[in-house]
Scaffold this motif. Structure first.
Motif, PDB file in Angstrom:
ATOM      1  N   LEU A  23      41.594  69.273  20.756  1.00 38.50           N
ATOM      2  CA  LEU A  23      40.547  69.951  20.003  1.00 38.50           C
ATOM      3  C   LEU A  23      40.489  69.450  18.563  1.00 38.50           C
ATOM      4  CD1 LEU A  23      38.429  72.245  19.918  1.00 38.50           C
ATOM      5  CD2 LEU A  23      40.270  73.734  19.156  1.00 38.50           C
ATOM      6  N   ILE A  24      41.642  69.308  17.945  1.00 37.66           N
ATOM      7  CA  ILE A  24      41.704  68.797  16.571  1.00 37.66           C
ATOM      8  C   ILE A  24      41.219  67.353  16.519  1.00 37.66           C
ATOM      9  CG2 ILE A  24      43.298  68.210  14.703  1.00 37.66           C
ATOM     10  CD1 ILE A  24      44.954  70.675  15.612  1.00 37.66           C
ATOM     11  N   GLY A  25      41.566  66.565  17.536  1.00 42.32           N
ATOM     12  CA  GLY A  25      41.120  65.177  17.586  1.00 42.32           C
ATOM     13  C   GLY A  25      39.611  65.060  17.717  1.00 42.32           C
ATOM     14  N   PHE A  26      39.010  65.843  18.615  1.00 40.77           N
ATOM     15  CA  PHE A  26      37.557  65.780  18.795  1.00 40.77           C
ATOM     16  C   PHE A  26      36.812  66.285  17.565  1.00 40.77           C
ATOM     17  CE2 PHE A  26      38.525  65.742  23.425  1.00 40.77           C
ATOM     18  CZ  PHE A  26      37.920  64.525  23.697  1.00 40.77           C
ATOM     19  N   ILE A  27      37.317  67.320  16.938  1.00 35.77           N
ATOM     20  CA  ILE A  27      36.678  67.819  15.719  1.00 35.77           C
ATOM     21  C   ILE A  27      36.781  66.784  14.604  1.00 35.77           C
ATOM     22  CG2 ILE A  27      36.908  69.543  13.886  1.00 35.77           C
ATOM     23  CD1 ILE A  27      37.484  71.599  16.054  1.00 35.77           C
ATOM     24  N   SER A  28      37.923  66.118  14.500  1.00 38.27           N
ATOM     25  CA  SER A  28      38.089  65.085  13.475  1.00 38.27           C
ATOM     26  C   SER A  28      37.148  63.910  13.709  1.00 38.27           C
ATOM     27  CB  SER A  28      39.531  64.579  13.460  1.00 38.27           C
ATOM     28  OG  SER A  28      40.413  65.637  13.194  1.00 38.27           O
ATOM     29  N   VAL A  29      37.008  63.476  14.954  1.00 38.80           N
ATOM     30  CA  VAL A  29      36.098  62.376  15.265  1.00 38.80           C
ATOM     31  C   VAL A  29      34.650  62.783  14.986  1.00 38.80           C
ATOM     32  CG1 VAL A  29      35.165  60.999  17.176  1.00 38.80           C
ATOM     33  CG2 VAL A  29      37.621  61.244  16.906  1.00 38.80           C
ATOM     34  N   GLY A  30      34.282  64.008  15.330  1.00 39.65           N
ATOM     35  CA  GLY A  30      32.927  64.485  15.082  1.00 39.65           C
ATOM     36  C   GLY A  30      32.616  64.568  13.598  1.00 39.65           C
ATOM     37  N   LEU A  31      33.536  65.100  12.819  1.00 46.14           N
ATOM     38  CA  LEU A  31      33.322  65.182  11.377  1.00 46.14           C
ATOM     39  C   LEU A  31      33.269  63.800  10.740  1.00 46.14           C
ATOM     40  CD1 LEU A  31      35.570  68.218  10.392  1.00 46.14           C
ATOM     41  CD2 LEU A  31      33.090  68.084  10.293  1.00 46.14           C
ATOM     42  N   GLY A  32      34.137  62.917  11.187  1.00 45.22           N
ATOM     43  CA  GLY A  32      34.144  61.556  10.640  1.00 45.22           C
ATOM     44  C   GLY A  32      32.857  60.816  10.933  1.00 45.22           C
ATOM     45  N   SER A  33      32.354  60.935  12.167  1.00 48.06           N
ATOM     46  CA  SER A  33      31.111  60.250  12.499  1.00 48.06           C
ATOM     47  C   SER A  33      29.923  60.870  11.766  1.00 48.06           C
ATOM     48  CB  SER A  33      30.881  60.256  14.008  1.00 48.06           C
ATOM     49  OG  SER A  33      30.797  61.585  14.479  1.00 48.06           O
ATOM     50  N   ALA A  34      29.927  62.181  11.547  1.00 45.63           N
ATOM     51  CA  ALA A  34      28.848  62.812  10.783  1.00 45.63           C
ATOM     52  C   ALA A  34      28.847  62.326   9.338  1.00 45.63           C
ATOM     53  CB  ALA A  34      28.989  64.329  10.836  1.00 45.63           C
ATOM     54  N   VAL A  35      30.016  62.182   8.750  1.00 44.55           N
ATOM     55  CA  VAL A  35      30.109  61.694   7.376  1.00 44.55           C
ATOM     56  C   VAL A  35      29.641  60.247   7.287  1.00 44.55           C
ATOM     57  CG1 VAL A  35      31.774  61.066   5.567  1.00 44.55           C
ATOM     58  CG2 VAL A  35      31.868  63.318   6.620  1.00 44.55           C
ATOM     59  N   LEU A  36      30.032  59.417   8.243  1.00 45.47           N
ATOM     60  CA  LEU A  36      29.589  58.015   8.243  1.00 45.47           C
ATOM     61  C   LEU A  36      28.081  57.901   8.429  1.00 45.47           C
ATOM     62  CD1 LEU A  36      32.431  56.274  10.266  1.00 45.47           C
ATOM     63  CD2 LEU A  36      31.969  56.110   7.822  1.00 45.47           C
ATOM     64  N   TYR A  37      27.501  58.747   9.272  1.00 46.63           N
ATOM     65  CA  TYR A  37      26.053  58.705   9.478  1.00 46.63           C
ATOM     66  C   TYR A  37      25.315  59.149   8.213  1.00 46.63           C
ATOM     67  CZ  TYR A  37      21.467  59.449  11.488  1.00 46.63           C
ATOM     68  OH  TYR A  37      20.130  59.394  11.739  1.00 46.63           O
ATOM     69  N   LEU A  38      25.821  60.170   7.540  1.00 45.74           N
ATOM     70  CA  LEU A  38      25.188  60.602   6.288  1.00 45.74           C
ATOM     71  C   LEU A  38      25.292  59.524   5.216  1.00 45.74           C
ATOM     72  CD1 LEU A  38      26.164  64.365   6.079  1.00 45.74           C
ATOM     73  CD2 LEU A  38      23.906  63.382   6.457  1.00 45.74           C
ATOM     74  N   LEU A  39      26.420  58.821   5.159  1.00 46.74           N
ATOM     75  CA  LEU A  39      26.541  57.708   4.220  1.00 46.74           C
ATOM     76  C   LEU A  39      25.561  56.594   4.556  1.00 46.74           C
ATOM     77  CD1 LEU A  39      30.392  57.417   3.679  1.00 46.74           C
ATOM     78  CD2 LEU A  39      28.653  57.918   1.971  1.00 46.74           C
TER      79      LEU A  39
END
Length: 87
Positions: A23-39
């Protein structure tokens, strides 16, 4: 400062409940990809103008062959022709 630090409390909790690791891994990947997309949107989108002094309207400098969408399924941008006036 009383009590354990946040990192040690977190590691103890994860050791007690190993089912939280995916769960922590999937949330981390989701947050990371959202930040990269916003950048990506902030840096490469023609709708965003960071430098209004030197380039007040960046969308006017796009050629019809520039692909600014993230994913173009059926559009071949290399074969498009310019059908708009130059400013």
């Amino acid at each position: 400062m009383k009590g354990p630090l946040l990192g040690t409390m977190f590691s103890r909790h994860v050791k007690r409940h190993p089912g939280l690791i995916p769960l922590i891994g999937f949330i981390s990947v989701g947050l990371g990809s959202a930040v990269l997309y916003l950048l990506r949107l902030a840096l490469y989108s023609p709708d965003v103008s960071w430098d209004r002094k030197n380039n007040p309207e960046p969308w006017n400098k796009l050629s019809p062959t520039d692909q600014y969408k993230f994913l173009a399924v059926s559009t071949d941008y290399k074969s498009l022709k310019k059908e708009r006036p130059s400013f």
